[in-house]
Design a protein around this motif. Structure first.
Motif, mmCIF file in Angstrom:
data_model
loop_
_atom_site.group_PDB
_atom_site.id
_atom_site.type_symbol
_atom_site.label_atom_id
_atom_site.label_comp_id
_atom_site.label_asym_id
_atom_site.label_seq_id
_atom_site.Cartn_x
_atom_site.Cartn_y
_atom_site.Cartn_z
ATOM 1 N N PRO A 227 0.784 -1.245 0.000
ATOM 2 C CA PRO A 227 0.000 0.000 0.000
ATOM 3 C C PRO A 227 0.817 1.298 0.000
ATOM 4 O O PRO A 227 0.500 2.201 -0.775
ATOM 5 C CB PRO A 227 -0.887 -0.124 1.237
ATOM 6 C CG PRO A 227 -1.082 -1.598 1.382
ATOM 7 C CD PRO A 227 0.236 -2.220 0.965
ATOM 8 N N PRO A 228 1.877 1.443 0.805
ATOM 9 C CA PRO A 228 2.603 2.726 0.762
ATOM 10 C C PRO A 228 3.233 3.006 -0.609
ATOM 11 O O PRO A 228 3.177 4.135 -1.104
ATOM 12 C CB PRO A 228 3.693 2.576 1.829
ATOM 13 C CG PRO A 228 3.187 1.525 2.756
ATOM 14 C CD PRO A 228 2.381 0.592 1.890
ATOM 15 N N GLN A 229 3.795 1.987 -1.224
ATOM 16 C CA GLN A 229 4.399 2.185 -2.540
ATOM 17 C C GLN A 229 3.329 2.427 -3.602
ATOM 18 O O GLN A 229 3.514 3.243 -4.506
ATOM 19 C CB GLN A 229 5.269 0.998 -2.922
ATOM 20 C CG GLN A 229 6.543 0.925 -2.120
ATOM 21 C CD GLN A 229 7.352 -0.321 -2.461
ATOM 22 O OE1 GLN A 229 6.829 -1.301 -2.987
ATOM 23 N NE2 GLN A 229 8.638 -0.268 -2.148
ATOM 24 N N ALA A 230 2.206 1.723 -3.495
ATOM 25 C CA ALA A 230 1.105 1.936 -4.445
ATOM 26 C C ALA A 230 0.591 3.370 -4.345
ATOM 27 O O ALA A 230 0.320 4.012 -5.364
ATOM 28 C CB ALA A 230 -0.023 0.937 -4.178
ATOM 29 N N ALA A 231 0.488 3.889 -3.118
ATOM 30 C CA ALA A 231 0.032 5.272 -2.931
ATOM 31 C C ALA A 231 0.997 6.250 -3.587
ATOM 32 O O ALA A 231 0.577 7.228 -4.214
ATOM 33 C CB ALA A 231 -0.112 5.584 -1.440
ATOM 34 N N GLN A 232 2.302 5.997 -3.480
ATOM 35 C CA GLN A 232 3.294 6.874 -4.116
ATOM 36 C C GLN A 232 3.159 6.843 -5.635
ATOM 37 O O GLN A 232 3.225 7.885 -6.293
ATOM 38 C CB GLN A 232 4.706 6.461 -3.714
ATOM 39 C CG GLN A 232 5.052 6.783 -2.287
ATOM 40 C CD GLN A 232 6.440 6.296 -1.904
ATOM 41 O OE1 GLN A 232 7.066 5.532 -2.632
ATOM 42 N NE2 GLN A 232 6.916 6.744 -0.756
ATOM 43 N N VAL A 233 2.973 5.661 -6.186
ATOM 44 C CA VAL A 233 2.822 5.542 -7.640
ATOM 45 C C VAL A 233 1.565 6.262 -8.104
ATOM 46 O O VAL A 233 1.591 7.030 -9.078
ATOM 47 C CB VAL A 233 2.809 4.060 -8.082
ATOM 48 C CG1 VAL A 233 2.410 3.924 -9.550
ATOM 49 C CG2 VAL A 233 4.160 3.412 -7.831
ATOM 50 N N ILE A 234 0.463 6.043 -7.396
ATOM 51 C CA ILE A 234 -0.799 6.694 -7.781
ATOM 52 C C ILE A 234 -0.653 8.210 -7.698
ATOM 53 O O ILE A 234 -1.124 8.935 -8.577
ATOM 54 C CB ILE A 234 -1.963 6.183 -6.913
ATOM 55 C CG1 ILE A 234 -2.232 4.708 -7.219
ATOM 56 C CG2 ILE A 234 -3.219 7.009 -7.153
ATOM 57 C CD1 ILE A 234 -3.165 4.034 -6.236
#
Length: 127
Positions: A31-38
């Motif tokens: 989730p933290p990395q996905a949030a950064q990508v989004i």
């Protein structure tokens, strides 16, 4: 030497392929990395969505010129113009959440004793 007009076509195909790869990768990220990508995708100035919005706006100008010359039906120009306007609005709406996503992405992964409470989903639409 290849024909110069073929490069943009190949570039569009490659971008579409890479967007598919990004979507696949995104589904596998924590989730933290996905949030950064989004957050990066949604950045109105330098993100993917902003770039696509600019591309559709450029296509709308092209379609307007071609429709005025009779080479394209007016419906094509109107559809691209409408899409450009809608994408701009969507990009601005989603861009408002970029900082929140970056904040979520910057938080260290912790094992909290109490999991965060889910937020109720509220539909908010402004136009």
């Amino acid at each position: 030497m290849s024909h110069p007009a073929l490069y943009p076509v190949r570039l569009a195909d490659e971008i579409a392929r890479q967007l598919g790869q990004l979507a696949d990768d995104l589904s596998q990220l924590p989730p933290p990395q996905a949030a950064q990508v989004i957050a990066r995708v949604l950045d109105p100035g330098s993100g993917v969505l902003g770039g696509i919005t600019q591309l559709v706006a450029t296509g709308s100008v092209f379609a307007k010129d071609q429709a005025e010359r009779g080479a394209l039906p007016a419906e094509v120009r109107l559809a691209l113009g409408r899409a450009s306007n809608e994408l701009r609005d969507i990009t601005l709406d989603l861009g408002e959440h970029k900082d929140t996503l970056l904040h979520v992405g910057a938080q260290p992964a912790t094992t909290a004793a109490k999991p965060p409470a889910p937020a109720p989903l509220v539909v908010r639409r402004r136009r």
